[in-house]
Structures are given as C-alpha cells and as structure tokens.
Scaffold this active site. Structure first.
Site, PDB file in Angstrom:
ATOM      1  N   ARG A 179     -67.130 -15.465  79.052  1.00 46.94           N
ATOM      2  CA  ARG A 179     -65.943 -14.402  78.861  1.00 46.94           C
ATOM      3  C   ARG A 179     -64.591 -15.236  79.390  1.00 46.94           C
ATOM      4  O   ARG A 179     -63.887 -14.378  79.876  1.00 46.94           O
ATOM      5  CB  ARG A 179     -66.556 -13.184  79.632  1.00 46.94           C
ATOM      6  CG  ARG A 179     -67.719 -12.626  78.862  1.00 46.94           C
ATOM      7  CD  ARG A 179     -67.236 -12.251  77.466  1.00 46.94           C
ATOM      8  NE  ARG A 179     -68.622 -11.500  76.844  1.00 46.94           N
ATOM      9  CZ  ARG A 179     -69.470 -12.315  76.241  1.00 46.94           C
ATOM     10  NH1 ARG A 179     -69.129 -13.383  76.046  1.00 46.94           N
ATOM     11  NH2 ARG A 179     -70.573 -11.891  75.566  1.00 46.94           N
ATOM     12  N   SER A 228     -66.998  -3.116  77.352  1.00 40.78           N
ATOM     13  CA  SER A 228     -67.953  -3.627  78.416  1.00 40.78           C
ATOM     14  C   SER A 228     -66.870  -3.785  79.799  1.00 40.78           C
ATOM     15  O   SER A 228     -65.829  -4.656  79.532  1.00 40.78           O
ATOM     16  CB  SER A 228     -68.554  -4.893  78.207  1.00 40.78           C
ATOM     17  OG  SER A 228     -69.680  -4.807  77.357  1.00 40.78           O
ATOM     18  N   GLU A 298     -64.669  -7.547  83.520  1.00 42.27           N
ATOM     19  CA  GLU A 298     -64.342  -8.071  82.280  1.00 42.27           C
ATOM     20  C   GLU A 298     -63.137  -7.613  81.534  1.00 42.27           C
ATOM     21  O   GLU A 298     -62.295  -8.005  80.784  1.00 42.27           O
ATOM     22  CB  GLU A 298     -65.514  -7.812  81.246  1.00 42.27           C
ATOM     23  CG  GLU A 298     -65.438  -8.571  79.899  1.00 42.27           C
ATOM     24  CD  GLU A 298     -66.677  -8.306  79.192  1.00 42.27           C
ATOM     25  OE1 GLU A 298     -66.644  -8.300  77.943  1.00 42.27           O
ATOM     26  OE2 GLU A 298     -67.804  -8.729  79.861  1.00 42.27           O
TER      27      GLU A 298
END
Length: 306
Positions: A179, A228, A298
């Site tokens: 990520r 998310s 995130e």
C-alpha cells in the site's frame, strides 16, 4: 476557515494557464466521506502540459496535494492550505489497449482500466475492477484487491516533479511496498502503462463478476465511506483485530464503524471529519490495548483541524 485569496497573483504570474483556479473551494463534495473544509486554491489543469506550466511557475513554498475521486481520503475540517490539484477525466482520464498493454491517464477510474483491458481480451487487470479509485491513487498506494496489486502489472509510470519536469519511472523505480511506493510524495503521476496477458474474454468477465460480487456482499459500498481504513498487519486481518477489540458498530458523533465490514468507517449522515478521524484513532487504541498490535492508517488524511 477562509484562507487568503492568492488566485489573482497566481493568475498574474501564469498568463498562459489554461486550467481553472478556484479560491476557498469546498473539498467535501470531492470526497466519498462528504466531509472536510476548503482548499485555499483548487486547480484543475487542462492537460499534462498545462500542469507542467503551472508547477514551473508556482512558488516553491506553497504546499501541493493531488486528489482523484477522493475515495480514500479524509480532508480535515479546517481545510487545506496551499494548492490542491484535481486531475480531471477530460485531461487525464483516457484508457486504451494495444496488444498486451493498457495505457491510462492518472484520472482514469481503476474500474474503467479493468473494463478497457477486458474489452481487448487482456487478463490480469481484473482486480482493478474492485478498487474505487483512480490510476494516480493506485500508483501512489500500490492499490490492490483480491490477491493482486498494482506492482504486479505496472510497466512504467509517467508524471511531473514539483518543478514541472517530466519524469518516467520503471516498475523497479517505483520501489513498491504494501500500500505504498517509494517515489517522492511531491511527484505527480499523470499516466501509466500496464501489461496483462491475452486471455479468453469469457474468463476475464467471469473474474470481474467475482470481484464485483465480493465487493457487493462484503463491503458497505452504498454508504459514505472511504474504503479500507487500516492496512492489514503482516499475517493479520485488520477487520478481525477491530472486531475482536469490540469495535463493530462503534460510534463517535456521526461516524460509525461499519457493521458489515469492521475495516470501513462510515458517515451516517452528519459526521464531521473530526468525528471520523477520532473514531479511527479510538479503534486504533482499542486494538492496541486488546491485541498489542498497532494499526496503521491506509486512508490518507490531509489539511488542518477545524
């Protein structure tokens, strides 16, 4: 909060600018959470050359941040000082396929890139169908879903430095991690090329339907959410850690941990950015207390508190 209007002096310094400059423009409607303050300046460039011209003439002390469709973003209630750049589909949203290569602008929706690949019988990019963002965000965050991620398919990425210089990055140059990528945060991605594999169209469509079905049944996609919220720790699932800490359905003001998927925060209607961020920090604290594991955001959070 209202920021000083610096657009007149910017326009004066950039007489050949073709894009649109707006002062104190609300960013709430540009994010999926529908919260947050204004940008001191919101700039929508006409195309890559216009953006390069803008950056080359922009005072270096002004902070710059780029947004796409705002699907993975919290803008704090006090807004964003400096310049927010929004790449529009008109100038940066093209997607095309040739052979095994799919080319796309940074403002192209991930879903559109998957559809473009499928129409050309190019497999391997189906995972993009389940990511509700743009290619620019996918490059910056090494976006992934359903067992695949951006680094698996990227050939090269293109964009501009903070000074407006055009630069090309190979897959290795991107220094991808989970990520994240290792490219300087000031760099602005403008387009990319991806490589898939020629496959039967029926198999590609079947995989895309699986991806869509998973999102539909497992995620609160019809809520005001940001996707998310936290990265999955190594060997762990963030949603399971959040659930085990007793946070399913937890509320702060108008913000709530989704009952459907614990790693999604939702705006139930009247949440502030502060509500959402405070809820996220509360969840992090409870997970740390319960499991000893520290969750990392995130979702990107920008701006100043109101």
């Amino acid at each position: 909060m209202t920021f000083p209007d610096i657009t007149p002096e910017l326009k004066q310094a950039m007489p050949q600018l073709r894009g649109r400059l707006l002062a104190n423009q609300s960013l709430a409607e540009l994010t999926w959470f529908r919260v947050g303050g204004a940008a001191q300046v919101l700039f929508t460039p006409a195309d890559e050359d216009d953006l390069a011209y803008f950056l080359a003439h922009l005072p270096s002390e002004l902070p710059v941040y780029v947004v796409g469709v705002g699907s993975n973003l919290i803008v704090r209630d006090g807004g964003m000082p400096g310049v927010v750049i929004r790449l529009s589909p008109r100038g940066f949203g093209d997607a095309s396929a040739e052979g095994e290569i799919v080319s796309a602008g940074a403002a192209a929706l991930d879903k559109r890139v998957a559809e473009t690949a499928a129409a050309a019988n190019i497999g391997g990019l189906e995972f993009f169908y389940g990511i509700p963002g743009t290619i620019g965000g996918a490059l910056r965050m090494n976006a992934g879903a359903n067992g695949a991620e951006t680094r698996d398919v990227l050939v090269e990425a293109f964009g501009l430095s903070r000074a407006g210089k055009k630069i090309k990055f190979s897959n290795a140059d991107m220094k991808f991690a989970y990520r994240n990528c290792g490219v300087d945060p000031s760099f602005i991605f403008t387009s990319a090329r991806f490589r898939g594999k020629v496959r039967a169209g029926e198999a590609i469509r079947a995989r895309m339907n699986e991806v869509a079905s998973h999102r539909e049944t497992a995620q609160p996609i019809r809520e005001k959410t940001g996707g998310s919220t936290f990265q999955n720790p190594p060997g762990q699932s963030a949603w399971k850690l959040i659930d085990d800490a007793g946070c399913r359905g937890l509320r702060v003001g108008g913000a709530q941990v989704s009952e459907m998927h614990c790693n999604f925060l939702i705006n139930t209607g009247e949440a502030s950015a502060s509500d959402i961020e405070t809820l996220g920090e509360t969840v992090r604290a409870k997970v740390k207390e319960n499991s000893g594991i520290e969750l990392h955001w995130e979702i990107k959070r920008i701006g100043i508190s109101g």
